[in-house]
Design an enzyme around this catalytic site. Structure first.
Site, PDB file in Angstrom:
ATOM      1  N   ARG A 122      49.530  27.014  40.802  1.00  0.00           N
ATOM      2  CA  ARG A 122      48.101  27.048  41.162  1.00  0.00           C
ATOM      3  C   ARG A 122      47.423  25.805  40.581  1.00  0.00           C
ATOM      4  O   ARG A 122      46.564  25.894  39.704  1.00  0.00           O
ATOM      5  CB  ARG A 122      47.442  28.311  40.624  1.00  0.00           C
ATOM      6  CG  ARG A 122      48.132  29.628  40.886  1.00  0.00           C
ATOM      7  CD  ARG A 122      48.278  30.052  42.282  1.00  0.00           C
ATOM      8  NE  ARG A 122      47.188  30.581  43.040  1.00  0.00           N
ATOM      9  CZ  ARG A 122      46.767  31.836  43.062  1.00  0.00           C
ATOM     10  NH1 ARG A 122      47.265  32.710  42.248  1.00  0.00           N
ATOM     11  NH2 ARG A 122      45.825  32.228  43.896  1.00  0.00           N
ATOM     12  N   GLN A 127      46.511  23.121  46.255  1.00  0.00           N
ATOM     13  CA  GLN A 127      45.555  24.086  46.829  1.00  0.00           C
ATOM     14  C   GLN A 127      45.755  24.275  48.332  1.00  0.00           C
ATOM     15  O   GLN A 127      45.638  25.380  48.844  1.00  0.00           O
ATOM     16  CB  GLN A 127      44.131  23.656  46.536  1.00  0.00           C
ATOM     17  CG  GLN A 127      43.637  24.286  45.256  1.00  0.00           C
ATOM     18  CD  GLN A 127      42.249  23.846  44.857  1.00  0.00           C
ATOM     19  OE1 GLN A 127      41.608  23.076  45.565  1.00  0.00           O
ATOM     20  NE2 GLN A 127      41.789  24.305  43.723  1.00  0.00           N
ATOM     21  N   ASP A 130      48.476  26.775  49.041  1.00  0.00           N
ATOM     22  CA  ASP A 130      48.383  28.014  48.276  1.00  0.00           C
ATOM     23  C   ASP A 130      48.246  29.231  49.198  1.00  0.00           C
ATOM     24  O   ASP A 130      47.150  29.681  49.538  1.00  0.00           O
ATOM     25  CB  ASP A 130      47.184  27.907  47.319  1.00  0.00           C
ATOM     26  CG  ASP A 130      47.134  29.043  46.325  1.00  0.00           C
ATOM     27  OD1 ASP A 130      47.826  30.055  46.542  1.00  0.00           O
ATOM     28  OD2 ASP A 130      46.400  28.928  45.338  1.00  0.00           O
ATOM     29  N   SER A 133      46.281  32.299  47.846  1.00  0.00           N
ATOM     30  CA  SER A 133      44.823  32.237  47.969  1.00  0.00           C
ATOM     31  C   SER A 133      44.380  32.490  49.407  1.00  0.00           C
ATOM     32  O   SER A 133      43.441  33.250  49.644  1.00  0.00           O
ATOM     33  CB  SER A 133      44.302  30.865  47.533  1.00  0.00           C
ATOM     34  OG  SER A 133      44.365  30.762  46.142  1.00  0.00           O
ATOM     35  N   TYR A 228      21.703  60.391  18.846  1.00  0.00           N
ATOM     36  CA  TYR A 228      22.173  59.251  18.041  1.00  0.00           C
ATOM     37  C   TYR A 228      23.059  58.346  18.881  1.00  0.00           C
ATOM     38  O   TYR A 228      23.775  58.814  19.773  1.00  0.00           O
ATOM     39  CB  TYR A 228      22.965  59.743  16.816  1.00  0.00           C
ATOM     40  CG  TYR A 228      22.087  60.422  15.801  1.00  0.00           C
ATOM     41  CD1 TYR A 228      21.190  59.666  15.030  1.00  0.00           C
ATOM     42  CD2 TYR A 228      22.142  61.791  15.620  1.00  0.00           C
ATOM     43  CE1 TYR A 228      20.367  60.285  14.106  1.00  0.00           C
ATOM     44  CE2 TYR A 228      21.309  62.422  14.700  1.00  0.00           C
ATOM     45  CZ  TYR A 228      20.432  61.661  13.948  1.00  0.00           C
ATOM     46  OH  TYR A 228      19.621  62.282  13.056  1.00  0.00           O
TER      47      TYR A 228
HETATM   48  P1  NAD Z   1      45.267  37.723  40.934  1.00  0.00           P
HETATM   49  O1  NAD Z   1      45.421  38.216  42.337  1.00  0.00           O
HETATM   50  O2  NAD Z   1      46.490  37.558  40.107  1.00  0.00           O
HETATM   51  O3  NAD Z   1      44.270  38.712  40.143  1.00  0.00           O
HETATM   52  C1  NAD Z   1      43.024  39.088  40.679  1.00  0.00           C
HETATM   53  C2  NAD Z   1      41.983  39.232  39.586  1.00  0.00           C
HETATM   54  O4  NAD Z   1      42.248  40.405  38.831  1.00  0.00           O
HETATM   55  C3  NAD Z   1      41.944  38.081  38.577  1.00  0.00           C
HETATM   56  O5  NAD Z   1      40.658  37.496  38.608  1.00  0.00           O
HETATM   57  C4  NAD Z   1      42.252  38.748  37.251  1.00  0.00           C
HETATM   58  O6  NAD Z   1      41.539  38.171  36.167  1.00  0.00           O
HETATM   59  C5  NAD Z   1      41.794  40.159  37.510  1.00  0.00           C
HETATM   60  N1  NAD Z   1      42.321  41.169  36.581  1.00  0.00           N
HETATM   61  C6  NAD Z   1      43.585  41.268  36.058  1.00  0.00           C
HETATM   62  N2  NAD Z   1      43.656  42.342  35.248  1.00  0.00           N
HETATM   63  C7  NAD Z   1      42.436  42.935  35.247  1.00  0.00           C
HETATM   64  C8  NAD Z   1      41.877  44.087  34.618  1.00  0.00           C
HETATM   65  N3  NAD Z   1      42.606  44.847  33.800  1.00  0.00           N
HETATM   66  N4  NAD Z   1      40.578  44.377  34.851  1.00  0.00           N
HETATM   67  C9  NAD Z   1      39.814  43.606  35.675  1.00  0.00           C
HETATM   68  N5  NAD Z   1      40.285  42.522  36.310  1.00  0.00           N
HETATM   69  C10 NAD Z   1      41.573  42.179  36.103  1.00  0.00           C
HETATM   70  O7  NAD Z   1      44.470  36.367  40.875  1.00  0.00           O
HETATM   71  P2  NAD Z   1      44.069  35.314  42.010  1.00  0.00           P
HETATM   72  O8  NAD Z   1      42.918  35.848  42.765  1.00  0.00           O
HETATM   73  O9  NAD Z   1      45.286  34.944  42.787  1.00  0.00           O
HETATM   74  O10 NAD Z   1      43.617  34.072  41.133  1.00  0.00           O
HETATM   75  C11 NAD Z   1      42.835  34.232  39.978  1.00  0.00           C
HETATM   76  C12 NAD Z   1      42.132  32.956  39.656  1.00  0.00           C
HETATM   77  O11 NAD Z   1      43.055  31.880  39.532  1.00  0.00           O
HETATM   78  C13 NAD Z   1      41.146  32.495  40.711  1.00  0.00           C
HETATM   79  O12 NAD Z   1      39.948  33.142  40.766  1.00  0.00           O
HETATM   80  C14 NAD Z   1      41.017  31.034  40.287  1.00  0.00           C
HETATM   81  O13 NAD Z   1      40.128  30.895  39.234  1.00  0.00           O
HETATM   82  C15 NAD Z   1      42.415  30.696  39.866  1.00  0.00           C
HETATM   83  N6  NAD Z   1      43.085  29.987  40.961  1.00  0.00           N
HETATM   84  C16 NAD Z   1      43.263  28.639  40.852  1.00  0.00           C
HETATM   85  C17 NAD Z   1      43.856  27.933  41.898  1.00  0.00           C
HETATM   86  C18 NAD Z   1      44.072  26.472  41.837  1.00  0.00           C
HETATM   87  O14 NAD Z   1      43.552  25.809  40.961  1.00  0.00           O
HETATM   88  N7  NAD Z   1      44.851  25.915  42.737  1.00  0.00           N
HETATM   89  C19 NAD Z   1      44.274  28.597  43.027  1.00  0.00           C
HETATM   90  C20 NAD Z   1      44.069  29.991  43.102  1.00  0.00           C
HETATM   91  C21 NAD Z   1      43.503  30.674  42.055  1.00  0.00           C
END
Ligand code: NAD
Length: 377
Positions: A122, A127, A130, A133, A228
């Site tokens: 990631r 990107q 990806d 995503s 309380y």
């Molecule tokens: P994911 O599908 O692995 O997880 C989804 C979300 O669930 C995450 O935001 C995570 O923090 C959350 N989560 C995990 N455990 C949890 C809990 N117990 N309670 C509440 N929330 C919880 O993640 P994703 O959507 O594939 O990606 C997460 C992040 O990674 C994105 O939002 C972004 O910031 C980053 N990302 C970066 C790139 C890049 O730079 N190329 C690409 C994709 C994603």
């Protein structure tokens, strides 16, 4: 003679996507690549054989004929190699190797090379490749539509001559790619939306979409006996938030692991009858204790939907995005002259390579197989 690339028709039940669409074929043919497409491969996504032919692809009568002629096979769901994939052939697609290490083991046995797109790092440069995503965005959007059609109430506020109805209250748990898209979609439908994530850094992103960030913290206090103050557990805080919602969409995941349970059976029981939960983590075991993957159940009057493979239910746009991702990934491994160059100094190539010429090269997959190999007597 340049590279030859084959596109297979997907065989997994319900998989309606195709690995590349006619639109992205130009990118390959311009680089001197020959593209072979199995007849009917794009049909469920809305692309006919003629659409592919018009863009310079050659329609081929069967999967076996494609595999015979192509050096590289592009797929959405990586198929089992037996009887199809040849020694030395390269297959690119979604193999989910950390959940199913036996599939890479089969590729190793076949003497083939396997790239799994879930393992693309990631990083900013990757990107446009990806797949996680792009597919998560579609799943987040579709989850809201499922919730809206299962909810016995309206999403937007409506003021009519017959009275005014309040907007639906929607909570999104997990504000990654899918969760943020769910928040945006629910907002567009007029709901009052809030979002929660363990990563406090997403607070601003949630708020920028017009939703409220829910804070569930250790040490938060509520009213106890005799008025309380007393410390509320995180579970109590979650239950109190859930009680207020018409719709809950859960998307929380931890890469390579089973999804965490965020909503217990008891918490479902505090929700109002008629409310709806869509558990996007259903395929990974679910964020809701009562979820059954691939099913919709009713628990104490609450509808709990556990969809699997939502991107396949929007096959046209899913394939468009997936196709762009996979072609960009492939081009990253090609020289300007159109030759293949598997460069292990490239982080994207190295991280996504699971099996190379019959050898499992991904350490996590090796470890998983080591753990699951039957003990020798
Ligand atoms: P994911 O599908 O692995 O997880 C989804 C979300 O669930 C995450 O935001 C995570 O923090 C959350 N989560 C995990 N455990 C949890 C809990 N117990 N309670 C509440 N929330 C919880 O993640 P994703 O959507 O594939 O990606 C997460 C992040 O990674 C994105 O939002 C972004 O910031 C980053 N990302 C970066 C790139 C890049 O730079 N190329 C690409 C994709 C994603």
């Amino acid at each position: 003679m340049g590279l030859s690339i084959g596109v297979l028709k997907e065989t997994l039940p319900g998989e309606r996507r195709v690995a590349i669409t006619p639109k992205v074929i130009d990118v390959l043919t311009k680089a001197g690549v020959q593209v072979l497409v199995e007849t009917g491969a794009g049909f469920d996504s809305g692309f006919t054989d003629d659409d592919y032919t018009a863009r310079g692809a050659k329609i081929t009568p069967s999967a076996a004929a494609v595999a015979d002629a192509a050096q590289i096979l592009l797929t959405v769901r990586v198929p089992e190699p037996a009887g199809l994939v040849k020694r030395g052939q390269i297959v690119i697609g979604l193999a989910d190797p950390l959940s199913d290490p036996q599939l890479p083991a089969q590729y190793a046995q076949a003497g083939a090379t396997l790239f799994s797109l879930e393992l693309v790092p990631r990083i900013t440069r990757a990107q446009s490749m990806d797949v996680l995503s792009s597919m998560a965005s579609i799943a987040g959007y579709k989850a809201v539509l499922l919730a809206a059609s299962a909810l016995p109430r309206l999403f937007p506020m409506m003021s009519t001559a017959a009275g005014t109805v309040p907007p639906a209250r929607v909570l999104v748990l997990g504000a990654g790619v899918a969760g943020l898209q769910a928040i945006a979609t629910a907002r567009r439908l007029g709901a009052v939306v809030s979002g929660y994530d363990v990563r406090a850094a997403v607070k601003e992103q949630i708020e920028s979409l017009g939703a409220k960030f829910v804070s569930i913290t250790i040490g938060a206090s509520g009213e106890g006996q005799g008025g309380y103050a007393r410390a509320l557990s995180q579970r109590e805080q979650m239950a109190a938030v859930l009680k207020e919602q018409d719709v809950v969409i859960t998307t929380a995941a931890v890469p390579g692991r089973k999804a965490p349970i965020l909503v217990t059976r008891d918490m479902v029981h505090v929700m109002s009858r008629g409310s709806v939960i869509v558990d996007l983590a259903a395929e990974r075991g679910g964020n809701v204790e009562v979820t059954r993957p691939g099913e919709t159940i009713v628990e104490n009057g609450v509808t709990v939907i556990g969809p699997v493979n939502l991107p396949a239910t929007v096959p046209n746009h899913s394939s468009q995005m997936y196709g762009r991702n996979i072609v960009t990934f492939l081009k990253n491994m090609m020289t300007k002259e159109g030759a293949l160059n598997i460069d292990l100094n490239d982080e994207i190539t190295r991280d996504s390579l699971v099996v190379r010429d019959g050898e499992i090269v991904n350490a996590r997959v090796q470890e998983l197989l080591g753990a699951t190999l039957p003990a020798t007597s």
